[in-house]
Scaffold this motif. Structure first.
Motif, PDB file in Angstrom:
ATOM      1  N   LEU A 172       0.765  -1.268   0.025  1.00 41.18           N
ATOM      2  CA  LEU A 172       0.110  -0.118  -0.138  1.00 41.18           C
ATOM      3  C   LEU A 172       0.827   1.353   0.084  1.00 41.18           C
ATOM      4  CD1 LEU A 172      -1.940  -2.296   0.896  1.00 41.18           C
ATOM      5  CD2 LEU A 172      -3.130  -0.677   2.551  1.00 41.18           C
ATOM      6  N   LYS A 173       0.674   2.146  -0.960  1.00 39.90           N
ATOM      7  CA  LYS A 173       1.620   3.150  -1.170  1.00 39.90           C
ATOM      8  C   LYS A 173       1.091   4.463  -0.514  1.00 39.90           C
ATOM      9  CE  LYS A 173       4.270   5.688  -4.847  1.00 39.90           C
ATOM     10  NZ  LYS A 173       4.621   5.664  -6.122  1.00 39.90           N
ATOM     11  N   SER A 174      -0.110   4.847  -0.833  1.00 37.23           N
ATOM     12  CA  SER A 174      -0.600   6.068  -0.536  1.00 37.23           C
ATOM     13  C   SER A 174      -2.118   5.972  -0.256  1.00 37.23           C
ATOM     14  CB  SER A 174      -0.428   7.327  -1.362  1.00 37.23           C
ATOM     15  OG  SER A 174      -0.708   6.868  -2.703  1.00 37.23           O
ATOM     16  N   HIS A 175      -2.663   6.867   0.236  1.00 33.79           N
ATOM     17  CA  HIS A 175      -4.377   6.968   0.265  1.00 33.79           C
ATOM     18  C   HIS A 175      -4.789   7.390  -0.824  1.00 33.79           C
ATOM     19  CE1 HIS A 175      -8.182   8.453   2.153  1.00 33.79           C
ATOM     20  NE2 HIS A 175      -7.987   7.191   2.593  1.00 33.79           N
ATOM     21  N   ALA A 176      -5.805   6.693  -0.951  1.00 34.37           N
ATOM     22  CA  ALA A 176      -6.724   7.101  -2.473  1.00 34.37           C
ATOM     23  C   ALA A 176      -8.239   7.355  -2.157  1.00 34.37           C
ATOM     24  CB  ALA A 176      -6.844   5.695  -3.346  1.00 34.37           C
ATOM     25  N   ASP A 177      -8.870   7.980  -2.951  1.00 34.33           N
ATOM     26  CA  ASP A 177     -10.228   8.619  -2.941  1.00 34.33           C
ATOM     27  C   ASP A 177     -11.188   7.334  -3.341  1.00 34.33           C
ATOM     28  OD1 ASP A 177     -12.720   9.386  -3.054  1.00 34.33           O
ATOM     29  OD2 ASP A 177     -11.713  11.554  -3.780  1.00 34.33           O
ATOM     30  N   THR A 178     -12.155   6.659  -2.552  1.00 30.62           N
ATOM     31  CA  THR A 178     -13.028   5.596  -2.732  1.00 30.62           C
ATOM     32  C   THR A 178     -13.908   6.075  -3.818  1.00 30.62           C
ATOM     33  OG1 THR A 178     -12.795   4.727  -0.565  1.00 30.62           O
ATOM     34  CG2 THR A 178     -14.523   3.993  -2.012  1.00 30.62           C
ATOM     35  N   SER A 179     -14.441   7.343  -3.782  1.00 26.16           N
ATOM     36  CA  SER A 179     -15.387   7.847  -4.902  1.00 26.16           C
ATOM     37  C   SER A 179     -14.730   7.870  -6.208  1.00 26.16           C
ATOM     38  CB  SER A 179     -15.915   9.363  -4.586  1.00 26.16           C
ATOM     39  OG  SER A 179     -14.859  10.062  -4.554  1.00 26.16           O
ATOM     40  N   LYS A 180     -13.340   8.141  -6.310  1.00 27.25           N
ATOM     41  CA  LYS A 180     -12.634   8.198  -7.663  1.00 27.25           C
ATOM     42  C   LYS A 180     -12.495   6.634  -8.038  1.00 27.25           C
ATOM     43  CE  LYS A 180     -10.415  12.350  -7.341  1.00 27.25           C
ATOM     44  NZ  LYS A 180      -8.960  13.300  -7.470  1.00 27.25           N
ATOM     45  N   VAL A 181     -12.254   5.791  -7.400  1.00 23.14           N
ATOM     46  CA  VAL A 181     -11.975   4.219  -7.344  1.00 23.14           C
ATOM     47  C   VAL A 181     -13.204   4.097  -8.241  1.00 23.14           C
ATOM     48  CG1 VAL A 181     -11.944   2.037  -6.490  1.00 23.14           C
ATOM     49  CG2 VAL A 181     -10.537   3.629  -5.428  1.00 23.14           C
ATOM     50  N   LEU A 182     -14.351   4.074  -7.862  1.00 25.43           N
ATOM     51  CA  LEU A 182     -15.597   3.816  -8.616  1.00 25.43           C
ATOM     52  C   LEU A 182     -15.804   4.679 -10.024  1.00 25.43           C
ATOM     53  CD1 LEU A 182     -18.089   3.571  -5.472  1.00 25.43           C
ATOM     54  CD2 LEU A 182     -16.851   1.493  -6.580  1.00 25.43           C
ATOM     55  N   SER A 183     -15.600   5.836  -9.677  1.00 29.77           N
ATOM     56  CA  SER A 183     -15.810   6.865 -10.765  1.00 29.77           C
ATOM     57  C   SER A 183     -15.129   6.368 -11.989  1.00 29.77           C
ATOM     58  CB  SER A 183     -15.895   8.405 -10.595  1.00 29.77           C
ATOM     59  OG  SER A 183     -14.542   8.724  -9.993  1.00 29.77           O
ATOM     60  N   TYR A 184     -13.867   6.492 -11.641  1.00 25.52           N
ATOM     61  CA  TYR A 184     -12.763   6.066 -12.669  1.00 25.52           C
ATOM     62  C   TYR A 184     -13.124   4.563 -13.459  1.00 25.52           C
ATOM     63  CZ  TYR A 184      -9.034   9.734 -12.298  1.00 25.52           C
ATOM     64  OH  TYR A 184      -8.622  10.939 -12.341  1.00 25.52           O
ATOM     65  N   THR A 185     -13.696   3.766 -12.618  1.00 28.89           N
ATOM     66  CA  THR A 185     -13.990   2.547 -13.204  1.00 28.89           C
ATOM     67  C   THR A 185     -15.190   2.539 -14.057  1.00 28.89           C
ATOM     68  OG1 THR A 185     -13.049   1.152 -11.111  1.00 28.89           O
ATOM     69  CG2 THR A 185     -14.643   0.000 -12.755  1.00 28.89           C
ATOM     70  N   PHE A 186     -16.086   3.154 -13.751  1.00 21.16           N
ATOM     71  CA  PHE A 186     -17.243   3.562 -14.663  1.00 21.16           C
ATOM     72  C   PHE A 186     -17.059   4.262 -15.825  1.00 21.16           C
ATOM     73  CE2 PHE A 186     -19.505   2.653 -10.591  1.00 21.16           C
ATOM     74  CZ  PHE A 186     -20.616   1.585 -10.986  1.00 21.16           C
ATOM     75  N   ASP A 187     -15.841   5.270 -15.693  1.00 16.28           N
ATOM     76  CA  ASP A 187     -15.605   6.004 -16.637  1.00 16.28           C
ATOM     77  C   ASP A 187     -14.931   5.110 -17.856  1.00 16.28           C
ATOM     78  OD1 ASP A 187     -15.202   8.915 -17.977  1.00 16.28           O
ATOM     79  OD2 ASP A 187     -12.993   7.938 -17.755  1.00 16.28           O
ATOM     80  N   LYS A 188     -14.059   4.160 -17.577  1.00 14.33           N
ATOM     81  CA  LYS A 188     -13.483   3.052 -18.424  1.00 14.33           C
ATOM     82  C   LYS A 188     -14.525   2.433 -18.971  1.00 14.33           C
ATOM     83  CE  LYS A 188      -9.492   2.325 -15.113  1.00 14.33           C
ATOM     84  NZ  LYS A 188      -8.350   3.239 -15.591  1.00 14.33           N
ATOM     85  N   LEU A 189     -15.557   1.917 -18.248  1.00 19.19           N
ATOM     86  CA  LEU A 189     -16.525   1.138 -18.859  1.00 19.19           C
ATOM     87  C   LEU A 189     -17.530   1.993 -19.866  1.00 19.19           C
ATOM     88  CD1 LEU A 189     -17.856  -1.708 -18.926  1.00 19.19           C
ATOM     89  CD2 LEU A 189     -19.398  -0.766 -16.815  1.00 19.19           C
ATOM     90  N   LEU A 190     -17.687   3.192 -19.883  1.00 18.10           N
ATOM     91  CA  LEU A 190     -18.672   4.050 -20.216  1.00 18.10           C
ATOM     92  C   LEU A 190     -18.154   4.769 -21.654  1.00 18.10           C
ATOM     93  CD1 LEU A 190     -21.228   4.684 -17.625  1.00 18.10           C
ATOM     94  CD2 LEU A 190     -21.515   3.047 -19.019  1.00 18.10           C
ATOM     95  N   ASN A 191     -16.889   5.394 -21.316  1.00 16.46           N
ATOM     96  CA  ASN A 191     -16.506   6.630 -22.114  1.00 16.46           C
ATOM     97  C   ASN A 191     -14.987   6.330 -22.710  1.00 16.46           C
ATOM     98  OD1 ASN A 191     -18.826   8.115 -21.369  1.00 16.46           O
ATOM     99  ND2 ASN A 191     -17.793   8.677 -19.275  1.00 16.46           N
ATOM    100  N   GLN A 192     -14.466   5.084 -22.359  1.00 14.09           N
ATOM    101  CA  GLN A 192     -13.136   4.842 -22.686  1.00 14.09           C
ATOM    102  C   GLN A 192     -13.110   3.680 -23.954  1.00 14.09           C
ATOM    103  OE1 GLN A 192      -9.852   4.585 -20.077  1.00 14.09           O
ATOM    104  NE2 GLN A 192     -10.897   6.040 -18.680  1.00 14.09           N
ATOM    105  N   GLY A 193     -14.158   3.703 -24.479  1.00 15.32           N
ATOM    106  CA  GLY A 193     -14.332   2.888 -25.871  1.00 15.32           C
ATOM    107  C   GLY A 193     -13.871   1.399 -25.243  1.00 15.32           C
ATOM    108  N   ILE A 194     -13.278   0.587 -26.511  1.00 10.33           N
ATOM    109  CA  ILE A 194     -13.202  -0.815 -26.397  1.00 10.33           C
ATOM    110  C   ILE A 194     -12.057  -0.988 -25.391  1.00 10.33           C
ATOM    111  CG2 ILE A 194     -11.643  -0.811 -28.472  1.00 10.33           C
ATOM    112  CD1 ILE A 194     -13.952  -3.625 -27.374  1.00 10.33           C
ATOM    113  N   LYS A 195     -11.141  -0.204 -25.085  1.00 15.19           N
ATOM    114  CA  LYS A 195      -9.886  -0.155 -24.467  1.00 15.19           C
ATOM    115  C   LYS A 195     -10.450  -0.247 -22.908  1.00 15.19           C
ATOM    116  CE  LYS A 195      -5.668   1.999 -22.745  1.00 15.19           C
ATOM    117  NZ  LYS A 195      -4.707   3.316 -23.415  1.00 15.19           N
TER     118      LYS A 195
END
Length: 405
Positions: free
Chosen positions: A209-232
């Motif tokens: 564990l390197k540093s503290h992260a934002d739980t809301s960003k953990v979820l939002s970044y995942t949904f962004d990959k699924l919905l807005n970042q195409g096939i990649k």
């Protein structure tokens, strides 16, 4: 005779005819009343005879006995060979037997280095697809957690340790948070605190564990990959979901298994305490399989027995259904009773001889799910049979009265 005399004569004849009819009706009414009184007087005896007739017509007959033995045999085969509690494996052994495990073990840093794979580059919340494929799930580490003091999710988690502390191991919520952790190279604890996970090679290397992260960003970044970042982005989330499934499957049948769903998200110590009493995910799945397989056998027997209904021989479908219910209830009771007796005998012999392994083997055959199905059948079938019996007795009692009136 005058016309007036003829009219009087006809009137008297009509009156006599009407009188006779009235007297006849009164006589029938009196007979009916007497019969009703007689039936009422002997009501207890008549009802008793009707109940006896119901029992006679719904008792198991020739083909029913065959179904009873067949159903009992199927339940016993299921208990001892299909839905028994399997022996728990070590973590590595369970992982090796899990379908979908990568050819290169991502936990083996040496093998990964020899294969030319680098450690995590760690772009915050954005690991590459290759990093996701070739590294362990990020929520499987506890290294470096002590530096976060009160935010550290692992102290006080009991014997389940990181499996109760990291929400990615929850059998239900893990599908969301565990997938998101893998897709963002993070770990989310039961306290909803998240941390970036990095790794290093060499002696004492691996994930930490390197540093503290934002739980809301953990979820939002995942949904962004699924919905807005195409096939990649979809490939990254899809692979993360696949790794989550493989990881849960490899952990569930280990000696520590996975925590009871949801509970670890608000009290990991309670989840560990429940696991001490056998309430973990592996046992929940086994009990669920026992109950579902027992119900499936009951359904199969009921369907086949219904197909053999013969209107000429069996007459009443409702009474035939009572026989079907009795087959299921009796077979379940016999199978459950024999299972409890067999486990008790095995455990007693093991205790008497000091053979702990025999006790464990006996307890692994305990059919908890099947026993629950048996209780359900006894309650449900009893209500059904009582309902049909009541209708049979009352309908025939009413016919008995009406036929004589």
């Amino acid at each position: 005779m005058s016309l007036e005399d003829l009219r009087r004569k006809r009137a008297s004849l009509n009156l006599k005819q009407q009188t006779d009819e009235i007297l006849e009706d009164m006589d029938d009414c009196i007979k009916g009343i007497n019969h009703a009184a007689d039936v009422a007087k002997n009501g207890v005896v008549i009802l008793s005879h009707l109940e006896e007739e119901f029992e006679t017509r719904t008792k198991l007959q020739g083909k029913d006995i065959g179904f009873l033995f067949f159903a009992t045999a199927l339940q016993c085969v299921r208990q001892y060979f299909i839905t028994d509690f399997k022996e728990r494996l070590g973590d590595q052994e369970a992982a090796n037997k899990t379908f979908g495990k990568d050819k290169v073990d991502p936990h083996d840093l040496k093998a990964r280095k020899e294969a030319g794979y680098e450690v995590r580059h760690h772009k915050l919340y954005n690991p590459t697809l290759e990093e996701i494929i070739l590294h362990p799930v990020p929520f499987d580490t506890t290294k470096g957690s002590k530096q976060f003091d009160d935010l550290n999710p692992f102290p006080g988690t009991g014997k389940l340790g990181h499996r109760a502390g990291a929400i990615g191991h929850d059998p239900v919520l893990g599908w969301i948070f565990g997938t998101a952790n893998i897709a963002t190279s993070t770990l989310t604890g039961w306290n909803m605190q998240s941390f970036h996970v990095s790794s290093k090679a060499g002696i004492g290397g691996g994930d930490f564990l390197k540093s503290h992260a934002d739980t809301s960003k953990v979820l939002s970044y995942t949904f962004d990959k699924l919905l807005n970042q195409g096939i990649k982005g979809k490939k990254i989330v899809g692979k993360s979901l696949e790794k989550e499934a493989v990881h849960l499957a490899s952990d569930v049948n280990t000696k520590r298994s996975l925590p009871f769903p949801i509970i670890s998200t608000y009290d990991p110590q309670l989840a560990s305490s429940l696991a001490d009493y056998g309430l973990d995910m592996a046992n929940i799945i086994t009990v669920g399989k026992q109950a579902s397989y027992a119900s499936a056998i009951n359904m199969l027997i009921a369907m086949i027995h219904r197909m053999l209904f013969d209107i000429n021989k069996d007459v009443s479908l409702e009474l035939y259904q009572v026989r079907t219910r009795r087959i299921l209830s009796y077979s379940n009771v016999i199978a459950s009773s024999s299972n409890i007796l067999a486990v008790a005998i095995s455990s007693c012999i093991g205790a008497y001889t000091g053979d702990d392994e025999l006790i464990k083997k006996g307890l692994r055959k305990l059919d908890i799910g099947g026993f629950l199905v048996t209780i359900y059948r006894l309650i449900n079938d009893k209500k059904f049979i009582e309902k049909i019996k009541e209708e049979f007795v009352l309908n025939n009692f009413e016919k008995l009265v009406k036929d004589e009136i």
